[in-house]
Design a protein around this motif. Structure first.
Motif, mmCIF file in Angstrom:
data_model
loop_
_atom_site.group_PDB
_atom_site.id
_atom_site.type_symbol
_atom_site.label_atom_id
_atom_site.label_comp_id
_atom_site.label_asym_id
_atom_site.label_seq_id
_atom_site.Cartn_x
_atom_site.Cartn_y
_atom_site.Cartn_z
ATOM 1 N N UNK A 272 0.816 -1.211 0.000
ATOM 2 C CA UNK A 272 0.000 0.000 0.000
ATOM 3 C C UNK A 272 0.854 1.267 0.000
ATOM 4 N N UNK A 273 2.142 1.133 0.355
ATOM 5 C CA UNK A 273 3.049 2.288 0.331
ATOM 6 C C UNK A 273 3.729 2.449 -1.029
ATOM 7 N N UNK A 274 3.398 1.564 -1.996
ATOM 8 C CA UNK A 274 3.982 1.648 -3.319
ATOM 9 C C UNK A 274 5.300 0.924 -3.468
ATOM 10 N N UNK A 275 5.828 0.359 -2.362
ATOM 11 C CA UNK A 275 7.076 -0.396 -2.427
ATOM 12 C C UNK A 275 6.782 -1.874 -2.698
ATOM 13 N N UNK A 276 7.788 -2.548 -3.282
ATOM 14 C CA UNK A 276 7.646 -3.994 -3.480
ATOM 15 C C UNK A 276 7.468 -4.675 -2.134
ATOM 16 N N UNK A 277 6.602 -5.645 -2.097
ATOM 17 C CA UNK A 277 6.308 -6.370 -0.867
ATOM 18 C C UNK A 277 6.457 -7.865 -1.117
ATOM 19 N N UNK A 278 7.040 -8.581 -0.159
ATOM 20 C CA UNK A 278 7.170 -10.035 -0.234
ATOM 21 C C UNK A 278 6.602 -10.640 1.036
ATOM 22 N N UNK A 279 5.669 -11.557 0.885
ATOM 23 C CA UNK A 279 5.121 -12.299 2.016
ATOM 24 C C UNK A 279 5.461 -13.774 1.836
ATOM 25 N N UNK A 280 5.942 -14.399 2.904
ATOM 26 C CA UNK A 280 6.293 -15.818 2.846
ATOM 27 C C UNK A 280 5.132 -16.668 3.353
ATOM 28 N N UNK A 281 4.889 -17.763 2.663
ATOM 29 C CA UNK A 281 3.810 -18.686 3.038
ATOM 30 C C UNK A 281 4.378 -20.099 3.037
ATOM 31 N N UNK A 282 4.362 -20.767 4.174
ATOM 32 C CA UNK A 282 4.855 -22.132 4.242
ATOM 33 C C UNK A 282 3.719 -23.117 3.989
ATOM 34 N N UNK A 283 4.046 -24.232 3.347
ATOM 35 C CA UNK A 283 3.054 -25.246 2.985
ATOM 36 C C UNK A 283 3.504 -26.615 3.488
ATOM 37 N N UNK A 284 3.495 -26.823 4.799
ATOM 38 C CA UNK A 284 4.029 -28.060 5.376
ATOM 39 C C UNK A 284 3.230 -29.305 5.040
ATOM 40 N N UNK A 285 2.025 -29.121 4.555
ATOM 41 C CA UNK A 285 1.164 -30.262 4.259
ATOM 42 C C UNK A 285 1.504 -30.931 2.923
ATOM 43 N N UNK A 286 2.247 -30.249 2.049
ATOM 44 C CA UNK A 286 2.596 -30.830 0.750
ATOM 45 C C UNK A 286 3.804 -31.743 0.930
ATOM 46 N N UNK A 287 3.561 -33.038 0.949
ATOM 47 C CA UNK A 287 4.621 -34.013 1.168
ATOM 48 C C UNK A 287 4.992 -34.788 -0.096
ATOM 49 N N UNK A 288 3.992 -35.114 -0.901
ATOM 50 C CA UNK A 288 4.220 -36.023 -2.026
ATOM 51 C C UNK A 288 3.776 -35.392 -3.335
ATOM 52 N N UNK A 289 4.440 -35.780 -4.404
ATOM 53 C CA UNK A 289 4.050 -35.299 -5.723
ATOM 54 C C UNK A 289 2.855 -36.097 -6.230
ATOM 55 N N UNK A 290 2.160 -35.518 -7.215
ATOM 56 C CA UNK A 290 0.978 -36.138 -7.808
ATOM 57 C C UNK A 290 -0.075 -36.491 -6.763
ATOM 58 N N UNK A 291 -0.153 -35.671 -5.721
ATOM 59 C CA UNK A 291 -1.156 -35.840 -4.671
ATOM 60 C C UNK A 291 -1.878 -34.512 -4.489
ATOM 61 N N UNK A 292 -3.203 -34.549 -4.424
ATOM 62 C CA UNK A 292 -3.977 -33.318 -4.255
ATOM 63 C C UNK A 292 -4.248 -33.081 -2.774
ATOM 64 N N UNK A 293 -3.939 -31.886 -2.315
ATOM 65 C CA UNK A 293 -4.161 -31.498 -0.926
ATOM 66 C C UNK A 293 -5.240 -30.411 -0.889
ATOM 67 N N UNK A 294 -5.973 -30.365 0.207
ATOM 68 C CA UNK A 294 -7.093 -29.428 0.350
ATOM 69 C C UNK A 294 -6.901 -28.608 1.633
ATOM 70 N N UNK A 295 -5.987 -27.654 1.611
ATOM 71 C CA UNK A 295 -5.593 -26.968 2.843
ATOM 72 C C UNK A 295 -6.540 -25.886 3.337
ATOM 73 N N UNK A 296 -7.279 -25.229 2.423
ATOM 74 C CA UNK A 296 -8.071 -24.073 2.836
ATOM 75 C C UNK A 296 -7.171 -22.976 3.384
ATOM 76 N N UNK A 297 -5.980 -22.829 2.807
ATOM 77 C CA UNK A 297 -4.968 -21.907 3.312
ATOM 78 C C UNK A 297 -5.022 -20.560 2.593
#
Length: 399
Positions: A272-297
């Protein structure tokens, strides 16, 4: 897009190990020359890989004591990953006590190598059992081998040590026929502490705040349909977000013997101040490939952004990331970008900020989602067609 993909993959090299098999060691370990094994590894191991390797050798030597070996075997069979510091603390075996002194120093070195020195972080070094399932009796009767991940992304072998400290070559093609202990870093513990380092560094540079993690936690409160006439700002009535209903990744680029993936996302836009912003989001529930997860995150809190657009870069930490250096590089690259009165995609700036020379075992680029809008709903495929997620607009009401 093909060129962009090649550029990304050149910058963030993927650890190309598809598995682990024992070539000269079936049943009882048949030693190869230590010099030959060492020569097959890289000449310049990364700091974390070097620490893991020396820890693996120290643990292997300590397992010469049957009582301690049985304790390690029982713990490794009872849990997928075992923290070594607590395990040594519970043992009265002399070799366990001797190994603990080496381990304490290795823990300090690991934290420093990952840029976590000033962060409150728990024990990082773990042991897990690789290979085919085995009984306790068979495991304790088998001459133990302890390995760690190779430092070289293109290594054809993995080095393991026996109780005499001799090096053995393990092929990097398929799972071994016999059990092998594998030393590694607790990825989730390191990632949580590392993202905190990134958040603090970027916030100090004016490129974000700690609100992203706080928003995710607070979103467990009242949420749902926005009141009539809501504009989506962070007013007392609440705020609009983009929430992940489901997500799947075709290729996590993570060798099986390293354990579960440690996925995280860098969400970028203009604050909102016009500067670039970076927010980090961790996804600990993603363990395996080709698997669908439903986190509601919650992925994006739109009250933090000036424009109606943001980018998301998905990455997987392979264990060797120095988070302090990563944060400084991100800040240095993004501080050069100014608001021109219109949204500018920031994915390439993030990728360019992370030279592969920093790591032997790079944080893998997984995929990126350009120009997510506040109104974006439904299924989206990433730019590299590796990740797919379904998102929805989600209103978080004030308590």
């Amino acid at each position: 897009m093909v060129f962009a993909e090649r550029q990304i993959r050149a910058a963030l090299t993927v650890l190309a190990l598809s598995g682990l098999t024992l070539t000269t060691l079936q049943g009882t370990a048949g030693a190869t020359a230590a010099s030959a094994a060492t020569a097959s590894a890289t000449a310049e191991p990364s700091p974390v890989a070097s620490i893991e390797r020396s820890t693996a050798r120290a643990l292997a030597r300590s397992l010469a004591e049957p009582t301690w070996h049985k304790q390690v075997a029982n713990a490794a069979l009872a849990a997928e990953e075992v923290d070594l510091l607590p395990l040594t603390a519970r043992s009265a075996a002399k070799s366990a006590r001797d190994f603990r002194s080496t381990l304490v120093e290795a823990e300090r070195d690991i934290a420093a190598a990952k840029g976590l020195g000033a962060t409150d972080v728990g024990s990082l070094l773990q042991v897990r059992l690789a290979g085919k399932p085995v009984s306790e009796s068979a495991l304790t009767k088998t001459s133990p081998l302890v390995a760690s991940a190779p430092a070289d992304d293109d290594a054809g072998v993995v080095i393991a040590y026996d109780t005499a400290g001799n090096a053995h070559e393990l092929s990097a093609r398929k799972a071994p026929e016999r059990p092998v202990y594998v030393i590694g870093v607790d990825g989730q513990e390191a990632l949580a502490a590392g993202l905190e380092v990134i958040d603090k560094e970027l916030a100090a540079k004016g490129l974000g705040t700690l609100s992203a993690a706080e928003t995710t936690r607070s979103a467990a409160g009242t949420a749902g349909t926005a009141p009539a006439g809501s504009t989506g700002s962070a007013a007392s009535t609440g705020f609009w977000t983009t929430r992940i209903k489901s997500i799947s990744v075709a290729d996590l680029k993570e060798p099986w013997f390293k354990g579960d993936a440690e996925l995280f996302t860098l969400v970028t836009g203009f604050g909102t101040d016009g500067k670039v912003r970076v927010d980090t989001v961790t996804m600990p529930y993603v363990d395996d490939e080709d698997t669908t997860y439903y986190p509601g995150q919650i992925l994006v809190n739109w009250s933090n952004y000036k424009y109606n657009l943001a980018d998301a870069v998905l990455m997987e930490d392979d264990g060797d990331t120095n988070y302090s250096s990563l944060a400084k590089a991100l800040a240095a690259a993004l501080l050069t970008i100014t608001d021109q009165g219109a949204y500018i995609p920031l994915v390439n700036a993030i990728i360019d900020a992370m030279p592969a020379s920093w790591w032997s075992d790079d944080p893998d680029y997984v995929d990126s989602f350009y120009t997510l809008a506040r109104e974006t709903t439904g299924s989206r495929t990433g730019a590299s067609a590796n990740a797919r997620m379904t998102v929805e607009r989600y209103y978080v009401s004030a308590l």
